[in-house]
Write an enzyme that holds these catalytic residues in place. Sequence first.
Site, mmCIF file in Angstrom:
data_model
loop_
_atom_site.group_PDB
_atom_site.id
_atom_site.type_symbol
_atom_site.label_atom_id
_atom_site.label_comp_id
_atom_site.label_asym_id
_atom_site.label_seq_id
_atom_site.Cartn_x
_atom_site.Cartn_y
_atom_site.Cartn_z
ATOM 1 N N GLN B 196 0.968 -1.018 0.291
ATOM 2 C CA GLN B 196 0.326 0.050 0.307
ATOM 3 C C GLN B 196 0.993 1.409 -0.263
ATOM 4 O O GLN B 196 1.390 1.799 1.255
ATOM 5 C CB GLN B 196 -0.654 -0.189 1.201
ATOM 6 C CG GLN B 196 -1.692 -1.234 1.435
ATOM 7 C CD GLN B 196 -3.041 -1.458 0.098
ATOM 8 O OE1 GLN B 196 -3.380 -0.818 -0.178
ATOM 9 N NE2 GLN B 196 -3.117 -2.320 -0.714
ATOM 10 N N ALA B 237 -11.478 3.130 3.801
ATOM 11 C CA ALA B 237 -11.094 1.850 3.271
ATOM 12 C C ALA B 237 -10.016 2.612 2.261
ATOM 13 O O ALA B 237 -9.872 4.234 2.203
ATOM 14 C CB ALA B 237 -11.658 0.847 2.285
ATOM 15 N N HIS B 238 -9.252 1.915 1.735
ATOM 16 C CA HIS B 238 -8.125 2.418 0.903
ATOM 17 C C HIS B 238 -8.733 3.048 -0.043
ATOM 18 O O HIS B 238 -9.535 2.818 -0.521
ATOM 19 C CB HIS B 238 -6.796 1.540 0.583
ATOM 20 C CG HIS B 238 -7.230 0.620 -0.298
ATOM 21 N ND1 HIS B 238 -6.351 -0.679 -0.185
ATOM 22 C CD2 HIS B 238 -8.539 -0.119 -0.885
ATOM 23 C CE1 HIS B 238 -7.091 -1.545 -1.272
ATOM 24 N NE2 HIS B 238 -8.091 -1.640 -0.812
ATOM 25 N N ASN B 239 -8.231 4.682 -0.319
ATOM 26 C CA ASN B 239 -8.897 5.197 -2.214
ATOM 27 C C ASN B 239 -9.432 5.673 -1.734
ATOM 28 O O ASN B 239 -10.052 6.214 -2.966
ATOM 29 C CB ASN B 239 -8.914 4.210 -3.106
ATOM 30 C CG ASN B 239 -6.903 4.682 -3.320
ATOM 31 O OD1 ASN B 239 -6.805 2.517 -3.342
ATOM 32 N ND2 ASN B 239 -6.779 5.073 -3.808
ATOM 33 N N SER B 257 -11.609 2.337 -2.504
ATOM 34 C CA SER B 257 -12.478 3.379 -4.195
ATOM 35 C C SER B 257 -13.308 4.150 -3.895
ATOM 36 O O SER B 257 -14.206 4.809 -4.458
ATOM 37 C CB SER B 257 -11.880 2.627 -5.224
ATOM 38 O OG SER B 257 -10.613 2.347 -4.853
#
Lengths: 339, 339, 339
Positions: B196, B237-239, B257
Site C-alpha cells: 500500500q 478504506a483505501h482510496n 475507492s
Amino acid sequence: MAHTLGELARHIGAELQGDPSCLIRAVAGLQQAGPGDVSFLAHTRYLKHLATTRASAVILDAAHRAHCRVSALVVENPLLSYARAAALLHPEAMPAPGIHPSAAVGAGCRIHASASVGAQCVVEQGVEIGADAVIGPACVIGRDCVIGEGSRLLAQVTLCHGTRIGKRTLIHPGAVIGSDGFGLAPDRGAWVKIPQLGGVRIGDDVEIGANTTIDRGALEDTVIEDGVKLDNQIQIAHNVRIGAHTAIAACTGVAGSARIGKRCQIGGGAGIAGHIEITDDVIITGMAMVTKSITRPGVYSSGMPAQENALWHRQVVRLRQLDGIAERLKNLENRLQEK
Amino acid sequence: MAHTLGELARHIGAELQGDPSCLIRAVAGLQQAGPGDVSFLAHTRYLKHLATTRASAVILDAAHRAHCRVSALVVENPLLSYARAAALLHPEAMPAPGIHPSAAVGAGCRIHASASVGAQCVVEQGVEIGADAVIGPACVIGRDCVIGEGSRLLAQVTLCHGTRIGKRTLIHPGAVIGSDGFGLAPDRGAWVKIPQLGGVRIGDDVEIGANTTIDRGALEDTVIEDGVKLDNQIQIAHNVRIGAHTAIAACTGVAGSARIGKRCQIGGGAGIAGHIEITDDVIITGMAMVTKSITRPGVYSSGMPAQENALWHRQVVRLRQLDGIAERLKNLENRLQEK
Amino acid sequence: MAHTLGELARHIGAELQGDPSCLIRAVAGLQQAGPGDVSFLAHTRYLKHLATTRASAVILDAAHRAHCRVSALVVENPLLSYARAAALLHPEAMPAPGIHPSAAVGAGCRIHASASVGAQCVVEQGVEIGADAVIGPACVIGRDCVIGEGSRLLAQVTLCHGTRIGKRTLIHPGAVIGSDGFGLAPDRGAWVKIPQLGGVRIGDDVEIGANTTIDRGALEDTVIEDGVKLDNQIQIAHNVRIGAHTAIAACTGVAGSARIGKRCQIGGGAGIAGHIEITDDVIITGMAMVTKSITRPGVYSSGMPAQENALWHRQVVRLRQLDGIAERLKNLENRLQEK
C-alpha cells in the site's frame, strides 16, 4: 492455587458427592479435563462428554447428578458456580502497588498507596485513584478523572478529562471513555462544533470491552449504571444512559440521548437510534435496528438472515415489487367481491 | 471566563432583550440552568422548559421570544449561536507549548516552538508540526508526517508514515490514520499482500472520532476534504475520497475507492460499497446498505426496523415465500383474466 | 531501489516484450505513471488507460498484450505479479535491531538480537520475541507472549498475556489480541464474570487490521490459522476458529465459538452468529447476517439495498403487512378453487 474438593464445595455452596480431600488444581472442559481438574456441565449440548470425562469432579445440577461417574458438585446454577470455582482456582495476577518509574504523573494527583500505575502511563493533574486500583501499561488518564477502589484499566485505555469510574470496574485495552460527543451545528453548508461540556459516569462492577468508545455528554453526563457489561467495539454516544445490569454484545452502537433500561440484553451488531427509550428487561437480538422506543419487556428482532446469493437476489427484486404485489392483490379481491 | 450578556450578544450576533450588564459564567440546559447561566432553545421538544427555566438568559429564535420570561438572545439559528456561546464561555484547556521530556522525538523533525508534544509520545524522523498544534499524550507520529497549524491529536492517536493533516483538525483518542489498505492478490488458495504505497491527506477543520480508522491508498492517496466530520469507530478504506463538509455518524464503514460527495450526511452503522460514487448533498439514514452509486441528492434508506421477535420470525418466513407469493398472485390474475 | 526491466521480469516470472535494460524505479497507476515506472492492468475497467499510459512498462496478461504500446510484462495473474513487483521496488523501511531506551522490558524476556523493540513499548516478563521481529512504537506485550520470527506489530498494538503469534505475521496499529471474552453467568438479575482462561493462537503469515480485537478463549484457545487476513475493526469473540487463508473485510463481527472454514471470503460489516460452523470456500457478501451453519461452499447474502427513503418507508409498511398478504392470497386461491 490448589484447593480440596471440600473447600471448593463450600466456596461455591455445592452439595458434594465424592471425596472431600481430593485436591483440585484447575478448571477444564469436560473433554480436556484430567485428574486434579474440576469441570462443569452447563448445557445439555455437552451431556455426551459427561460419561467419558477424566475430570476429578464436575459441577452440575441435580437433574444430571445421576449421570456423573466422577465426583459431583451439585448446584442450582452450574455456570455461575463454575465462574466462582474458576475465579478461586485461577486468581488474576495483580501487579505490585506503586507507580512505575516510566509513568508520567501530573501535579495534584491523589493515588492510593495500594494502587498500581503501570509503565508508560500518563496521569494528568488532579487525578484521584482509589485503593487497590490498577492502571495497566500505557494508559492515559486525563486531568481530574476519578477511579474508584479496585477498578482496573488493563492497557492502552484512555480516560478523557473528568471521567468518573466507580469501584471494581474492569476496562479492557484500547477503550476510550469521555471522548467528545458528535455535536455539530449547521452553518451555511459547513459544520460548527458544539462544545461537549458534560462528562461520563461509570458505575461499580461495570465491564467495558476492548476498543469500546463512550462519549462524554453535551451538557449533562453520559451514564453507565452499576453492573453494566459492555463487550468489545461498542459505541455509546453522548448523553446515553444505560441501566444497571444491562449487557451489550460487541459492535453495537447506541446513538445520542438514547436511554436503555435495567437488565436488558442486547445482541452484537445492533443499532439503537438516538432519543429513544428502551424499558427494563428487554432483549434485542443481534444486528437488530431499533428505531423506536420499546415500552414493554420482551424479545425484539430485525434483519434478514443470510441465504444463497441467487435466492437473496430474487428476494430483493420481489421486495421492490412488494408494493405492487399488495396493490394487485387488492385489485383481485375487489374483482372477486364484485362477482 | 465570565462575560456580560452584552458582550455575549455581540459575540454571537444576537439581538438582546434584557440587561446587557448581567454577568454570564456558563452554559446549561433549560432545566439545569441557574443564575449566571445562559441556556438555549433549539427544538420545540424543549419549549415546555422555557417557562420554568432559572437561566439568566436564553438563546432562541424570534418565533419563541414572546415565550421567554428571562433575558433573550434572539438569533436565527439558536443551536449554532449556542455552540459559539459555549466555546466562548468554556474555552478548552490547552497544554503549554514544548516537548514533554518523556516524548521520543526522531531526527530531522520540524516542530514549531508554539506546538506541544505530550508525554510518552513517539515522533519519528522527518515529522513537521505546525504552530499551535497539540500532540496529546501517547500519540505515535510516523516518519515524514505533516500536521498543520492548530491541529490537535488528543491521545493515543497513531498517524502512520507520511500522513498529512491540515489546519485546525481535531483527532480523538485511538484513531489510526494511514494504516495499510486491505489489498490482497489471490495466489493458488493463499493471499499475497499488495503493498500500500499511497498516503492519506486530511483537510482543514476536519474532526475524526475515537478509534476511527482511515487506510492509506494503494497507489494514490485516500482523501478527506476540508470540514469533514467523522464520528467514532468509522472505517474508511483505501482510496476513498470524502467531499468537503460531509458528516458521518459512528460505526459506518466505507469500502475501498468509494467516492462520497460534499455536504452529505450519513447515519450511524451504514455500509457504503466499494468503487461506487455518491453525489453531493445526499442523506443516508442509519444502518443503510448502499450497494450502488447515488446520482441524485435526496434521502436514502434501508433496513428492517425491529419488532417483536415472533412477528419478525413470521416475516422472515414470509420473505422466503415471497417469490412463491408473487408467482401465485400471477397465476390467479391469469385465471381471472381467462374468465 | 531501481531494477532493470529484465531483472523485474525474472523476479515476477514474466515474459518480457521490450528492452530488458530499461531502468524501472517505481510502480504507478496507468494514468499517473511516467518514464521509469511500471504499471499494471488487472481489470478491463482500466483498459482505456492502456493506450495513453506513459509508463515504461505494463504488467498484463496475454489477452491484452496486443493493446500495449509500451514494454509489456506478460503474466498469468497481473494483480499478483504487480504485488510482487511493488514489493521489490518499494521495500518497507525496517527499524534497526535493538531495544529503544525508552522501552520498559520486564524480567526473563528472550528477545532475539536481530529483533527491534520500539520507543515507549512495554514488554512484560517472560516474553519471547523471534529473529527479525519488529515491535513498533508504544506496543504493550503482556507477560509470556510469544512472537515468531519476522512478525511485525506496527504501533500501539496490545497483546494480552500469553498470546502466541506465528511467523511473518503483520499486526496494524490499535489491534488488541487476547482481551477477555464476553463470558457472563446470570445471578439473580446481575452478572458474574466467567474467568477467561484460554489464550489466542495466531498462525504464520496472518495480517490483522487496525483496531481489530480478538478475544482469548474461555478455556481453550481462540485460533487464527495460517494465512488468514483480517481487515480493520473486526471483532473475533472467544473460542472462534478461523481456517487458513480466509479473508475478512472490515467491521465484521464473529460471535463466540463460531468456526469458519478455510479459504472463505467474508465481506465488510457482516455478522456471524455464535456456535455455528461455516464450511470451507464460502463467500459471504457485505453486511450479511449469518445465523445458521453453512455446510456447502457458495455465495451467501442478506440485507436490503438502500433506496429512496419514501420507497423504503412503503416497503417497511408492506413488510409488516406481508403475513396478512399471504393469508389474503390463500383465501383468494381457496375461493377460486371452490368455483
